[in-house]
Design a protein around this motif. Structure first.
Motif: not given
Length: 210
Positions: A9-14, A194-198, A200-204
């Motif tokens: 989760v923390a690794d997902v860029p914002v 970030r959790y949503w992005a992870l 859904t595989k949104a990337g960021s």
């Protein structure tokens, strides 16, 4: 199950899109409950896109049923306070190892650096009838605070058929609008964090701390 403490989760860029926080009360179709009211009124705000999606989800609900939002945005300071309180509660039950404390606490309170509420991306909500009476969801919003943890997960065992139907209705409306559920809390839904992005595989993530 991926918890909010997971390093993924923390690794997902914002890449914050700069969208403002808006008042949930500005949407006539959405009810706002005062139980989590804070001095600044942050609880009653979310990102504009989150509110738009919530309004779209409300249109998919059957006649006579609506959303009751309990909390939206939360300050980083308040998030940190709640996380520390829950860790203290876990210490009282005999858990002392730091990593395990963090993992257990994150089942119900997000670490502040990835907290969806701090990004204005999350909603704690339930369903109500035309009279404002909460539907039977098989457990209360924030049931973890009262020792009711076993009924907090979306797929908790032992629910009545009515509670399962109501949870399924909530999940269908929110999911169709693009929200993701945090599976340890049936009431918690988010979009753009970030959790949503992870999940859904949104990337960021388009929403960072607000």
């Amino acid at each position: 199950m991926i918890l909010l403490s997971d390093p993924q989760v923390a690794d997902v860029p914002v890449r914050d899109c700069g969208e403002p926080l808006v008042e949930i009360a500005s949407a006539p179709a959405i009810a706002l409950d005062p139980r989590e009211r804070d001095e600044e009124g942050a609880y009653g705000r979310v990102r504009a896109g989150v509110l738009d999606r919530l309004c779209a989800a409300s249109e998919k609900l059957p006649d006579g049923i609506g959303f009751l939002v309990v909390e939206g945005h939360r300050s980083s300071a308040e998030q940190a306070r709640r996380f520390a309180l829950y860790e203290d509660r876990l210490r009282g039950s005999g858990i002392t190892e730091a990593a395990e404390l963090r993992r257990r606490a994150s089942a119900f309170v997000s670490p502040v650096e990835v907290a969806p509420h701090c990004a204005g991306a999350a909603l704690d909500l339930t369903l109500v009838d035309d009279d404002g009476v909460e539907l039977d969801m098989g457990g209360a919003v924030n049931g973890h605070r009262t020792g009711d943890e076993k009924y907090c997960p979306m797929d908790a065992p032992g629910l009545t058929d009515r509670a399962r139907r109501n949870r399924a209705l909530l999940a269908r409306a929110m999911g169709d609008a693009g929200f993701v559920n945090y599976p340890t809390e049936w009431w918690h839904w988010s979009y753009g964090d970030r959790y949503w992005a992870l999940m859904t595989k949104a990337g960021s993530a388009p929403y960072g701390p607000a």
